[in-house]
Design a protein around this motif. Structure first.
Motif, PDB file in Angstrom:
ATOM      1  N   PHE A  82       0.858  -1.181   0.000  1.00 22.90           N
ATOM      2  CA  PHE A  82       0.000   0.000   0.000  1.00 22.90           C
ATOM      3  C   PHE A  82       0.893   1.229   0.000  1.00 22.90           C
ATOM      4  O   PHE A  82       1.850   1.291   0.778  1.00 22.90           O
ATOM      5  CB  PHE A  82      -0.901   0.043   1.245  1.00 22.90           C
ATOM      6  N   ILE A  83       0.584   2.177  -0.871  1.00 23.69           N
ATOM      7  CA  ILE A  83       1.302   3.445  -0.876  1.00 23.69           C
ATOM      8  C   ILE A  83       0.294   4.576  -1.072  1.00 23.69           C
ATOM      9  O   ILE A  83      -0.822   4.347  -1.533  1.00 23.69           O
ATOM     10  CB  ILE A  83       2.398   3.510  -1.964  1.00 23.69           C
ATOM     11  N   TYR A  84       0.694   5.766  -0.733  1.00 27.92           N
ATOM     12  CA  TYR A  84      -0.177   6.926  -0.904  1.00 27.92           C
ATOM     13  C   TYR A  84      -0.184   7.382  -2.362  1.00 27.92           C
ATOM     14  O   TYR A  84       0.849   7.321  -3.041  1.00 27.92           O
ATOM     15  CB  TYR A  84       0.297   8.088  -0.029  1.00 27.92           C
ATOM     16  N   LEU A  85      -1.319   7.858  -2.808  1.00 29.31           N
ATOM     17  CA  LEU A  85      -1.425   8.413  -4.156  1.00 29.31           C
ATOM     18  C   LEU A  85      -0.425   9.545  -4.344  1.00 29.31           C
ATOM     19  O   LEU A  85       0.126   9.711  -5.426  1.00 29.31           O
ATOM     20  CB  LEU A  85      -2.855   8.897  -4.428  1.00 29.31           C
ATOM     21  N   LYS A  86      -0.146  10.300  -3.298  1.00 30.10           N
ATOM     22  CA  LYS A  86       0.797  11.416  -3.413  1.00 30.10           C
ATOM     23  C   LYS A  86       2.171  10.936  -3.862  1.00 30.10           C
ATOM     24  O   LYS A  86       2.924  11.677  -4.466  1.00 30.10           O
ATOM     25  CB  LYS A  86       0.909  12.195  -2.105  1.00 30.10           C
ATOM     26  N   ASP A  87       2.486   9.667  -3.575  1.00 29.94           N
ATOM     27  CA  ASP A  87       3.782   9.114  -3.966  1.00 29.94           C
ATOM     28  C   ASP A  87       3.781   8.522  -5.375  1.00 29.94           C
ATOM     29  O   ASP A  87       4.839   8.212  -5.908  1.00 29.94           O
ATOM     30  CB  ASP A  87       4.223   8.052  -2.957  1.00 29.94           C
ATOM     31  N   LYS A  88       2.611   8.346  -5.970  1.00 33.63           N
ATOM     32  CA  LYS A  88       2.491   7.801  -7.327  1.00 33.63           C
ATOM     33  C   LYS A  88       1.364   8.520  -8.085  1.00 33.63           C
ATOM     34  O   LYS A  88       0.393   7.909  -8.525  1.00 33.63           O
ATOM     35  CB  LYS A  88       2.175   6.298  -7.279  1.00 33.63           C
ATOM     36  N   PRO A  89       1.457   9.835  -8.237  1.00 39.66           N
ATOM     37  CA  PRO A  89       0.371  10.584  -8.885  1.00 39.66           C
ATOM     38  C   PRO A  89       0.149  10.196 -10.353  1.00 39.66           C
ATOM     39  O   PRO A  89      -0.885  10.534 -10.922  1.00 39.66           O
ATOM     40  CB  PRO A  89       0.814  12.040  -8.756  1.00 39.66           C
ATOM     41  N   GLU A  90       1.087   9.459 -10.936  1.00 47.51           N
ATOM     42  CA  GLU A  90       0.899   9.016 -12.318  1.00 47.51           C
ATOM     43  C   GLU A  90      -0.293   8.070 -12.473  1.00 47.51           C
ATOM     44  O   GLU A  90      -0.758   7.822 -13.590  1.00 47.51           O
ATOM     45  CB  GLU A  90       2.171   8.350 -12.862  1.00 47.51           C
ATOM     46  N   PHE A  91      -0.833   7.566 -11.368  1.00 45.99           N
ATOM     47  CA  PHE A  91      -1.999   6.688 -11.425  1.00 45.99           C
ATOM     48  C   PHE A  91      -3.326   7.448 -11.391  1.00 45.99           C
ATOM     49  O   PHE A  91      -4.394   6.837 -11.460  1.00 45.99           O
ATOM     50  CB  PHE A  91      -1.960   5.659 -10.294  1.00 45.99           C
ATOM     51  N   ILE A  92      -3.287   8.755 -11.288  1.00 47.42           N
ATOM     52  CA  ILE A  92      -4.526   9.537 -11.201  1.00 47.42           C
ATOM     53  C   ILE A  92      -5.443   9.280 -12.394  1.00 47.42           C
ATOM     54  O   ILE A  92      -6.646   9.072 -12.229  1.00 47.42           O
ATOM     55  CB  ILE A  92      -4.229  11.046 -11.048  1.00 47.42           C
TER      56      ILE A  92
ATOM     57  N   ILE B 279      -7.390  13.697   6.008  1.00 42.21           N
ATOM     58  CA  ILE B 279      -8.476  13.102   5.235  1.00 42.21           C
ATOM     59  C   ILE B 279      -9.123  14.200   4.404  1.00 42.21           C
ATOM     60  O   ILE B 279      -9.318  15.297   4.918  1.00 42.21           O
ATOM     61  CB  ILE B 279      -9.495  12.438   6.185  1.00 42.21           C
ATOM     62  N   PRO B 280      -9.459  13.987   3.151  1.00 42.44           N
ATOM     63  CA  PRO B 280      -9.383  12.723   2.420  1.00 42.44           C
ATOM     64  C   PRO B 280      -7.988  12.466   1.849  1.00 42.44           C
ATOM     65  O   PRO B 280      -7.262  13.399   1.520  1.00 42.44           O
ATOM     66  CB  PRO B 280     -10.386  12.904   1.295  1.00 42.44           C
ATOM     67  N   LEU B 281      -7.652  11.201   1.790  1.00 41.55           N
ATOM     68  CA  LEU B 281      -6.423  10.761   1.148  1.00 41.55           C
ATOM     69  C   LEU B 281      -6.725   9.460   0.415  1.00 41.55           C
ATOM     70  O   LEU B 281      -7.763   8.844   0.630  1.00 41.55           O
ATOM     71  CB  LEU B 281      -5.278  10.588   2.148  1.00 41.55           C
ATOM     72  N   VAL B 282      -5.837   9.066  -0.471  1.00 40.94           N
ATOM     73  CA  VAL B 282      -6.050   7.858  -1.273  1.00 40.94           C
ATOM     74  C   VAL B 282      -4.862   6.919  -1.076  1.00 40.94           C
ATOM     75  O   VAL B 282      -3.707   7.340  -1.151  1.00 40.94           O
ATOM     76  CB  VAL B 282      -6.200   8.208  -2.772  1.00 40.94           C
ATOM     77  N   LEU B 283      -5.172   5.662  -0.803  1.00 44.22           N
ATOM     78  CA  LEU B 283      -4.167   4.611  -0.724  1.00 44.22           C
ATOM     79  C   LEU B 283      -4.264   3.740  -1.968  1.00 44.22           C
ATOM     80  O   LEU B 283      -5.369   3.432  -2.438  1.00 44.22           O
ATOM     81  CB  LEU B 283      -4.388   3.727   0.509  1.00 44.22           C
ATOM     82  N   LEU B 284      -3.116   3.344  -2.491  1.00 45.00           N
ATOM     83  CA  LEU B 284      -3.051   2.488  -3.673  1.00 45.00           C
ATOM     84  C   LEU B 284      -2.526   1.113  -3.271  1.00 45.00           C
ATOM     85  O   LEU B 284      -1.654   1.006  -2.414  1.00 45.00           O
ATOM     86  CB  LEU B 284      -2.085   3.073  -4.705  1.00 45.00           C
ATOM     87  N   LEU B 285      -3.047   0.085  -3.911  1.00 40.54           N
ATOM     88  CA  LEU B 285      -2.505  -1.254  -3.756  1.00 40.54           C
ATOM     89  C   LEU B 285      -1.702  -1.536  -5.025  1.00 40.54           C
ATOM     90  O   LEU B 285      -2.253  -1.548  -6.132  1.00 40.54           O
ATOM     91  CB  LEU B 285      -3.614  -2.289  -3.576  1.00 40.54           C
TER      92      LEU B 285
ATOM     93  N   GLU C  17       4.781  -2.641  -9.713  1.00 37.78           N
ATOM     94  CA  GLU C  17       4.497  -1.354 -10.381  1.00 37.78           C
ATOM     95  C   GLU C  17       3.154  -1.317 -11.107  1.00 37.78           C
ATOM     96  O   GLU C  17       2.890  -0.433 -11.914  1.00 37.78           O
ATOM     97  CB  GLU C  17       5.621  -0.977 -11.349  1.00 37.78           C
ATOM     98  N   LYS C  18       2.272  -2.271 -10.818  1.00 35.91           N
ATOM     99  CA  LYS C  18       0.933  -2.304 -11.418  1.00 35.91           C
ATOM    100  C   LYS C  18      -0.106  -1.945 -10.352  1.00 35.91           C
ATOM    101  O   LYS C  18      -0.074  -2.488  -9.234  1.00 35.91           O
ATOM    102  CB  LYS C  18       0.635  -3.694 -11.985  1.00 35.91           C
ATOM    103  N   LEU C  19      -1.015  -1.049 -10.712  1.00 44.09           N
ATOM    104  CA  LEU C  19      -2.090  -0.658  -9.798  1.00 44.09           C
ATOM    105  C   LEU C  19      -3.154  -1.746  -9.768  1.00 44.09           C
ATOM    106  O   LEU C  19      -3.748  -2.071 -10.792  1.00 44.09           O
ATOM    107  CB  LEU C  19      -2.700   0.671 -10.252  1.00 44.09           C
ATOM    108  N   LEU C  20      -3.377  -2.309  -8.590  1.00 45.14           N
ATOM    109  CA  LEU C  20      -4.386  -3.349  -8.427  1.00 45.14           C
ATOM    110  C   LEU C  20      -5.705  -2.799  -7.897  1.00 45.14           C
ATOM    111  O   LEU C  20      -6.759  -3.347  -8.166  1.00 45.14           O
ATOM    112  CB  LEU C  20      -3.881  -4.437  -7.469  1.00 45.14           C
ATOM    113  N   GLY C  21      -5.634  -1.705  -7.133  1.00 47.15           N
ATOM    114  CA  GLY C  21      -6.833  -1.125  -6.556  1.00 47.15           C
ATOM    115  C   GLY C  21      -6.486   0.099  -5.727  1.00 47.15           C
ATOM    116  O   GLY C  21      -5.319   0.454  -5.590  1.00 47.15           O
ATOM    117  N   PHE C  22      -7.504   0.715  -5.190  1.00 49.54           N
ATOM    118  CA  PHE C  22      -7.305   1.916  -4.366  1.00 49.54           C
ATOM    119  C   PHE C  22      -8.434   2.056  -3.373  1.00 49.54           C
ATOM    120  O   PHE C  22      -9.511   1.486  -3.530  1.00 49.54           O
ATOM    121  CB  PHE C  22      -7.199   3.166  -5.253  1.00 49.54           C
ATOM    122  N   LEU C  23      -8.173   2.819  -2.327  1.00 49.56           N
ATOM    123  CA  LEU C  23      -9.215   3.181  -1.358  1.00 49.56           C
ATOM    124  C   LEU C  23      -8.871   4.493  -0.728  1.00 49.56           C
ATOM    125  O   LEU C  23      -7.813   5.013  -0.844  1.00 49.56           O
ATOM    126  CB  LEU C  23      -9.413   2.110  -0.284  1.00 49.56           C
TER     127      LEU C  23
END
Length: 65
Positions: free
Chosen positions: A3-13, A49-55, A59-65
């Motif tokens: 799990f990582i924060y969206l802020k660390d991988k904004p390319e997934f937006i 909050i709000p923040l987004v966590l990525l799974l 290097e492949k995005l599997l999901g987010f919450l």
């Protein structure tokens, strides 16, 4: 897998915005991927909050919450 924060991988937006749009656009007053992307830009943090966590796996995005 991690799990990582969206802020660390904004390319997934863009990918997240398209997934969100596909699932929830019918509930939006004015459906737009750009609106979702703009909203996600405001959630690029890890300390409030709000923040987004990525799974992520390999290097492949599997999901987010």
């Amino acid at each position: 897998m991690e799990f990582i924060y969206l802020k660390d991988k904004p390319e997934f937006i863009t990918q997240i915005a398209h997934w969100y749009f596909k699932q929830w656009a019918y509930l939006m007053e004015t459906p737009s991927v750009e609106i979702i992307k703009d909203k996600l830009q405001t959630q690029l943090n890890c300390s409030k909050i709000p923040l987004v966590l990525l799974l992520i796996e390999n290097e492949k995005l599997l999901g987010f919450l």
